[in-house]
Each structure stands twice: as C-alpha cells, then as structure tokens.
Design an enzyme around this catalytic site. Structure first.
Site, PDB file in Angstrom:
ATOM      1  N   LYS A 114      -7.051 -13.011 -12.037  1.00  0.00           N
ATOM      2  CA  LYS A 114      -8.246 -12.939 -12.704  1.00  0.00           C
ATOM      3  C   LYS A 114      -7.903 -13.414 -14.151  1.00  0.00           C
ATOM      4  O   LYS A 114      -8.633 -13.376 -15.173  1.00  0.00           O
ATOM      5  CB  LYS A 114      -9.383 -12.393 -12.234  1.00  0.00           C
ATOM      6  CG  LYS A 114      -9.907 -13.540 -11.111  1.00  0.00           C
ATOM      7  CD  LYS A 114     -11.663 -13.024 -10.538  1.00  0.00           C
ATOM      8  CE  LYS A 114     -11.954 -13.443  -9.642  1.00  0.00           C
ATOM      9  NZ  LYS A 114     -12.845 -13.456  -9.174  1.00  0.00           N
ATOM     10  N   LYS A 206      -5.751 -24.233  -3.364  1.00  0.00           N
ATOM     11  CA  LYS A 206      -7.772 -24.285  -2.629  1.00  0.00           C
ATOM     12  C   LYS A 206      -8.924 -24.696  -4.102  1.00  0.00           C
ATOM     13  O   LYS A 206      -8.606 -25.133  -4.722  1.00  0.00           O
ATOM     14  CB  LYS A 206      -8.174 -22.567  -3.715  1.00  0.00           C
ATOM     15  CG  LYS A 206      -8.099 -21.936  -1.860  1.00  0.00           C
ATOM     16  CD  LYS A 206      -8.434 -20.410  -1.966  1.00  0.00           C
ATOM     17  CE  LYS A 206      -9.520 -19.550  -1.500  1.00  0.00           C
ATOM     18  NZ  LYS A 206     -10.258 -18.547  -1.903  1.00  0.00           N
ATOM     19  N   LYS A 209     -14.533 -24.658  -7.453  1.00  0.00           N
ATOM     20  CA  LYS A 209     -15.564 -24.266  -8.782  1.00  0.00           C
ATOM     21  C   LYS A 209     -15.243 -24.542  -9.810  1.00  0.00           C
ATOM     22  O   LYS A 209     -15.702 -25.259 -10.893  1.00  0.00           O
ATOM     23  CB  LYS A 209     -16.595 -22.961  -8.847  1.00  0.00           C
ATOM     24  CG  LYS A 209     -16.288 -21.979  -8.905  1.00  0.00           C
ATOM     25  CD  LYS A 209     -16.759 -20.977  -8.296  1.00  0.00           C
ATOM     26  CE  LYS A 209     -16.511 -19.567  -9.125  1.00  0.00           C
ATOM     27  NZ  LYS A 209     -16.815 -18.510  -8.274  1.00  0.00           N
TER      28      LYS A 209
END
Ligand code: TRP
Length: 344
Positions: A114, A206, A209
């Site tokens: 991240k 995956k 969003k």
C-alpha cells in the site's frame, strides 16, 4: 481459561462494495451468526489511514452498515457498529503500539504494497494499522476471525501481540487475579469456495474497488441491466467449458466465472461443471446473469432503501456501539489495572 467463543470481523468503509466483498466476507459473516455470537465492525478508523473525503466517508460507513443488514445479519442478535464510536479500540491500540516491535511491523507485506515506492510519505497510521486491528479483535477477546487470505499475516501479528502482552505482564495479570492467558489467541476462519473473486477483465487480479474500469467488478448496488452488461462483457477464452475442475487450472477467467456461479448458488465448481461442462460461454453467461440478478438484485434494492434512511442506520450503529462499549470497557479497565495505570 476457556474463552467464550466469539467472532469479530471488520470491513473498511472505502469505495463501493462489490461482489468480492460480498462473497469473500459478508456471506461468511451471515453464515456464522447461526453458531457464534458475532461482532461486525465498520472500521472507519482504519479507513482514514489513507485520505478519505469526509462527505464520502459518512456515506460509505452507512453503505457498509446497510449491506450487512440487507445481506441478512441480524443487528438485534449480533452487534453491528462503527469503530470510531467505541473509544476503547484506539485506547488499546496505543497500548499495543508499545507491545508490538518495529521488526514485526516491518515484515507486513500489505504495508509494503500500500505504501509503494513513496514510503516516506505514507501515514504513520497506515504503518501501525495492524496494531489497531489487533486491538479491534482483542478488546472483545474474540476467538474467531473470518478474514481473507490477505489478512492472515495481520491476524498472526494479533496473536504475537496477545502472547507478548500475556508474557510481559504475567506477574501483574496474576496479581490482579486474572487467568494467565488474559488475551486469547484468535484463530482465522477461512472457508468456502470463491473466497477470492477476481476481476472480470483479468482473471489474475483480485476484484477491487480501486481498479479504474467499473467493468472489472459487480457492485452490490448495480441494477439488473448493469450486472447483465458486465457479465456479458467479462473476459473469457474461445473454448467451451471443461467438464472437470482440472480443466479450469490454466484458464483463470473461466475459473473465476465458474467460482462466482458456485458461490452464488451455494454449490461447488464441480457441481457447476457437471451442469455446464461442454457448454459455450454465451449460454453459461446467460445463466450467470440470471443467477447474479436473482441473488444480488434484492440485496442491492434493500441497500438502496436503507442508506436513504439515515435515522434508522444511525440508530443501529448507536445501539451496536453501546453494546460493544460494555464489553470493550470491561477489557480496558482490566488492561489499565494490569499495565499499572491509576484509574477511578
Ligand atoms: N484489515 C481488514 C481488511 O482490510 C479490516 C479489519 C480491521 C479487520 N480490523 C479487523 C478484519 C479486525 C478482521 C478483524 O480487510
């Protein structure tokens, strides 16, 4: 001491909820309420470890809450609440900041992913995120945590923190009359097929969003036409469907669609292939559209209705927070005594 069996899990209120969240987490939460006392948390404190627009954050907190209820979690029997309303999460997280070691957090792969290349510019909260997650679980002394594969490392960290706390404060724990295992060792619950729902555009990624193309995912609030369009446009290959699961291995997109069908239908991939083996994607996709619309349509419609009723949603969260606070408050009182704080 045998800990009372209790389930805790959290969902971040960031962006739209999609099929991956639904099949990977929410349906599992629904199933667990038959066997366990469950606490399901909208983890808004976790969400702000990366920037969130304040207006959007309020909307998504209510949307996740609506999704829990629309999917069938009973807010009277279980506890549904948002993290920021129970101050003990942040309080225990601070104590855990002082228990966990830098070396432990440095190993967390999710932070590395991240934070990316610009690590210097990541928030301190993003780095300490797993300590807050450990506090979420342990402030309720939860024993079982339904999580996806990607959260297993964080759960291991929670176990390490639990163990180190029990060890470091062993004398104080005993002198206050608590059992030596003050915190439990929470176990992951990873069950069922299609825990990993992949992108409709790329079977190796995956469903997410943050993927720019909305065609990569089915959102829980998509209407029937949108679902149909997205399934029809989903990437496939030119072959017919195989009759055995083995045949899906080199075909990630086919594997994903069959997995989605199985999960929505509550069956296995083998069952799906028994029915559709040899069929062309055109006819399988038609069946998948019908199934998706039948299963997700009513949930999406109920969610849309619920999110508009702020008073109702907010009252669910207030009630859940009140009940959660009772348990968390007890734990925090004991923790203060154990650590050696003076309290009234
Ligand atoms: N980190 C989890 C996720 O991103 C969300 C989460 C926060 C959570 N606290 C938790 C999950 C405690 C399980 C238990 O998916």
């Amino acid at each position: 001491m045998a800990f009372k069996e209790r389930v805790f899990s959290g969902v971040q209120p960031t962006g739209n909820l999609h099929l991956g969240n639904y099949l990977g987490a929410i349906t599992k939460f629904v199933a667990l309420q038959d066997t366990y006392d469950c606490i399901y948390c909208v983890v808004d404190l976790h969400a702000i470890t990366v920037w969130q627009d304040p207006v959007e954050l309020k909307r998504t907190i209510r949307e996740v809450t609506a999704a829990f209820i629309a999917s069938g979690i009973d807010p009277k029997k279980q506890i549904i609440f948002n993290q920021s309303q129970v101050a003990e999460h942040a309080e225990l997280a601070w104590i855990f900041n002082c228990v966990a070691r830098l070396g432990w957090l440095n190993r967390m792969t999710q932070f590395k992913e991240k934070a990316g290349k610009d690590r210097e510019n990541a928030s301190v909260g993003l780095y300490a995120y797993p300590n807050l997650m450990a506090a979420d679980i342990l402030v309720y002394r939860a024993t079982h945590v339904p999580v996806g594969e990607d959260q297993k490392q964080h759960l291991e960290l929670a176990r390490d923190i639990s163990q180190k706390f029990n060890f470091d404060f062993a004398k104080s724990i005993a002198s206050h009359g608590f059992d030596e295992a003050f915190f439990p060792q929470p176990e992951p619950l990873i069950q069922g097929p299609a825990t990993r729902v992949m992108s409709l555009r790329d079977g190796s990624k995956k469903m997410s969003k943050s993927e720019p193309s909305d065609y990569s995912r089915i959102n829980l609030t998509d209407d029937a036409d949108t679902i149909a369009q997205k399934v029809r446009k989903a990437k496939t290959d030119p072959e017919a469907l195989p009759s055995e699961e083995e045949g899906l291995k080199p075909r990630p997109e086919a594997d994903n669609l069959v997995g989605i069908y199985a999960a929505l239908n509550g069956t296995t991939k083998a069952d799906v292939l028994r029915e559709f083996g040899g069929a062309q994607f055109s006819s399988f996709k038609m069946a998948l559209v019908d199934l998706s619309v039948a299963k997700l349509g009513p949930i999406g419609a109920e969610m849309k209705k619920l999110v508009q009723d702020h008073d109702y949603i907010d009252s669910i969260l207030a009630d859940g927070s009140k009940r959660a606070s009772v348990i968390a408050g007890e734990t925090m009182k004991a923790v203060k005594d154990i650590v050696g704080f003076v309290r009234s």
